[in-house]
Design a protein around this motif. Structure first.
Motif, PDB file in Angstrom:
ATOM      1  N   TYR A 252      30.874  39.754  43.712  1.00 46.23           N
ATOM      2  CA  TYR A 252      31.514  38.639  44.437  1.00 46.23           C
ATOM      3  C   TYR A 252      32.587  37.981  43.494  1.00 46.23           C
ATOM      4  O   TYR A 252      33.848  37.736  43.573  1.00 46.23           O
ATOM      5  CB  TYR A 252      30.677  37.894  45.143  1.00 46.23           C
ATOM      6  N   THR A 253      31.954  37.459  42.369  1.00 47.84           N
ATOM      7  CA  THR A 253      32.619  36.875  41.341  1.00 47.84           C
ATOM      8  C   THR A 253      33.884  37.560  40.409  1.00 47.84           C
ATOM      9  O   THR A 253      34.837  37.173  40.284  1.00 47.84           O
ATOM     10  CB  THR A 253      31.803  36.060  40.275  1.00 47.84           C
ATOM     11  N   LEU A 254      33.115  38.927  40.327  1.00 47.76           N
ATOM     12  CA  LEU A 254      34.262  39.924  39.694  1.00 47.76           C
ATOM     13  C   LEU A 254      35.261  40.091  40.612  1.00 47.76           C
ATOM     14  O   LEU A 254      36.598  40.143  40.187  1.00 47.76           O
ATOM     15  CB  LEU A 254      33.804  40.969  39.205  1.00 47.76           C
ATOM     16  N   ALA A 255      35.090  40.212  41.879  1.00 46.81           N
ATOM     17  CA  ALA A 255      35.989  40.249  42.753  1.00 46.81           C
ATOM     18  C   ALA A 255      37.156  39.090  42.786  1.00 46.81           C
ATOM     19  O   ALA A 255      38.230  39.288  42.707  1.00 46.81           O
ATOM     20  CB  ALA A 255      35.738  40.676  44.484  1.00 46.81           C
ATOM     21  N   SER A 256      36.539  37.825  42.667  1.00 44.02           N
ATOM     22  CA  SER A 256      37.324  36.812  42.717  1.00 44.02           C
ATOM     23  C   SER A 256      38.302  36.433  41.284  1.00 44.02           C
ATOM     24  O   SER A 256      39.377  36.320  41.374  1.00 44.02           O
ATOM     25  CB  SER A 256      36.385  35.572  42.831  1.00 44.02           C
ATOM     26  N   TRP A 257      37.701  36.780  40.363  1.00 49.43           N
ATOM     27  CA  TRP A 257      38.323  36.717  38.816  1.00 49.43           C
ATOM     28  C   TRP A 257      39.483  38.013  39.081  1.00 49.43           C
ATOM     29  O   TRP A 257      40.531  37.521  38.714  1.00 49.43           O
ATOM     30  CB  TRP A 257      37.263  37.149  37.924  1.00 49.43           C
ATOM     31  N   HIS A 258      39.044  39.211  39.354  1.00 49.32           N
ATOM     32  CA  HIS A 258      40.020  40.444  39.420  1.00 49.32           C
ATOM     33  C   HIS A 258      41.283  39.921  40.047  1.00 49.32           C
ATOM     34  O   HIS A 258      42.410  40.051  39.688  1.00 49.32           O
ATOM     35  CB  HIS A 258      39.219  41.581  40.015  1.00 49.32           C
ATOM     36  N   VAL A 259      41.091  39.548  41.450  1.00 49.78           N
ATOM     37  CA  VAL A 259      42.365  39.561  42.097  1.00 49.78           C
ATOM     38  C   VAL A 259      42.998  38.104  41.682  1.00 49.78           C
ATOM     39  O   VAL A 259      44.187  38.015  41.533  1.00 49.78           O
ATOM     40  CB  VAL A 259      42.148  39.134  43.777  1.00 49.78           C
ATOM     41  N   ALA A 260      42.370  37.060  41.045  1.00 52.09           N
ATOM     42  CA  ALA A 260      43.357  36.107  40.612  1.00 52.09           C
ATOM     43  C   ALA A 260      43.950  36.499  39.457  1.00 52.09           C
ATOM     44  O   ALA A 260      45.149  36.013  39.082  1.00 52.09           O
ATOM     45  CB  ALA A 260      42.126  34.696  40.319  1.00 52.09           C
ATOM     46  N   GLY A 261      43.325  37.347  38.504  1.00 54.14           N
ATOM     47  CA  GLY A 261      44.158  37.834  37.432  1.00 54.14           C
ATOM     48  C   GLY A 261      45.369  38.762  37.557  1.00 54.14           C
ATOM     49  O   GLY A 261      46.072  38.477  36.917  1.00 54.14           O
TER      50      GLY A 261
END
Length: 440
Positions: A252-261
């Motif tokens: 969940y956190t990786l998905a959030s970071w990834h799309v923000a990046g």
């Protein structure tokens, strides 16, 4: 001949970090500091205490259960600490995603992204800033962020003893936690420096040696990040709500970071094109970047909803408390950010980026990217704030000030890094493919 002429004209581009840009960023940082100081003064004058009492009455058992701070009464400085932590986690994630993007493109031997790889390559330069802030906060103010760092919480003889938290002390103890914190940032930053150095050498000498070494180090980073993206999510965010846990939280956190990046990269590329840089980046590149933002917005929503639905459906008190706090706990102050999160992170990018033409239109890409960036700030806000400040949360001058300060510092870091190399990696073996990137 036409293609060759195109390359000679386009490939030499040097980014200039102008005095005007520096002045504007310094003004932005100054405004951020001023807002933080004003907000801090207002908080110190008692802003939030009435809300604290009212929300405790409204939230009842839920608030007491999750954040019985015992001897650790709330102090207004906790909101400052929580905001520093929130922004550090958010911008550290965006920064490291630059390295993640480069690494999986190396592993896939992808050609399309070669023309603009300098942008994600510049992003991890900011990592030391959140690293230093988070290590200092964890050492000196850890008990203001983490319930499990409170005095006596793992001591059976203490009145503050918590058997559930004490059962996790093999993982949640301060020395091991600080070692992990240093390891995360140390590994991410060191591997980025290695790949960055190889990339700059490739610019000077060409050949395939540096490219092949980059693939190997990219694979090493992906293996490291496969583990650390999850464990850092547990450490930075999930262990704030110590009693609660989710097996999906790392994804969940990786998905959030990834799309923000990805949104940060896309926004940077479109902005540079507006200023006359990156002439070789065409509509097809933008289309693919738009597809990435679109796809991973949906992926984040899938993980977010799967986590929520399972907990909602099972309705186990020790799991449901997490969402109860965010819906109705603390007088409902986190309900609006919770739903803004879904609106900005799923509804807006999904509707805005759905068509082919939208992904090729810079202005529409900007709208989608800004929506994603603001939305994922709120994502981390709703994950971090209830557990750190509880009923004393809110959105005021302090929050705006810190976002402005961190954003300007991040832009400064990326801009400085972009000046250190040719904007287009002139000797990248896949550059020719990228220059002629064309999707129907």
């Amino acid at each position: 001949m036409g293609a060759h002429h195109h390359e000679v004209v386009s490939v030499e581009e040097q980014f200039e970090f102008t005095a005007e840009s520096k002045r504007n960023l310094l003004i932005g940082m100054g405004a951020g500091i001023a807002l933080v100081l004003i907000g801090s003064y207002l908080l110190s004058q008692g802003g939030g205490h009435d809300a604290h009492e009212a929300a405790h009455a409204a939230a009842g058992h839920a608030a007491e259960h999750a954040h019985d701070h015992g001897a650790h009464g709330y102090h207004w400085t906790q909101r400052i600490i929580a905001n520093l932590w929130l922004n550090s986690v958010y911008f550290a994630g965006i920064s490291v995603i630059g390295m993640f993007f480069i690494s999986y493109n190396y592993l896939a031997q992808a050609g399309w992204s070669a023309a603009f790889k300098r942008i994600p390559e510049a992003m991890p330069a900011f990592l030391p800033v959140p690293a230093i802030i988070m290590i200092v906060l964890a050492v000196f103010f850890g008990d203001k962020i983490y319930h499990w760092m409170h005095e006596g919480i793992m001591d059976p003889a203490s009145e503050h003893y918590d058997a559930i938290i004490a059962g996790k002390k093999g993982f949640l103890n301060k020395p091991f936690y600080l070692i992990r914190l240093v390891l995360y940032f140390g590994l991410w930053y060191t591997l980025w420096r290695v790949i960055r150095t190889l990339s700059l050498q490739e610019d000077e000498i060409g050949g395939l040696d540096n490219y092949e070494k980059s693939i190997k180090y990219g694979v090493v980073f992906l293996v490291v990040f496969a583990v650390t993206s999850s464990t850092s999510a547990w450490d930075f965010v999930m262990s704030i709500d110590t009693h609660w846990f989710s097996t999906m939280f790392g994804w969940y956190t990786l998905a959030s970071w990834h799309v923000a990046g990805l949104a940060t990269m896309t926004l940077t590329i479109v902005t540079l094109k507006d200023k006359g840089y990156l002439k070789v980046v065409n509509e097809s590149h933008l289309h693919d970047l738009g597809k990435f933002c679109f796809a991973f917005s949906i992926f984040w929503t899938y993980v977010w909803f799967a986590q929520f639905l399972l907990i909602y459906y099972a309705n186990l008190p020790e799991e449901a408390i997490y969402y109860r706090e965010r819906f109705s706990g603390y007088g409902g102050i986190y309900k609006a950010p919770f739903f803004i999160n879904v609106l900005l992170n799923f509804v807006t990018p999904f509707l805005v980026l759905m068509t082919r033409d939208a992904k090729r239109t810079p202005v529409i890409l900007k709208i989608a990217c800004w929506s994603i960036l603001v939305g994922h700030y709120f994502d981390f806000y709703t994950n971090i704030m209830p557990g750190t400040v509880g009923a004393n949360g809110g959105f005021g001058a302090v929050e705006f000030g810190f976002v402005l300060l961190f954003a300007c510092a991040f832009i400064w870091s990326v801009s400085t890094q972009l000046t250190k190399a040719n904007l287009i990696p002139r000797n990248h073996p896949m550059l020719e493919e990228s220059l002629h990137h064309d999707i129907a």
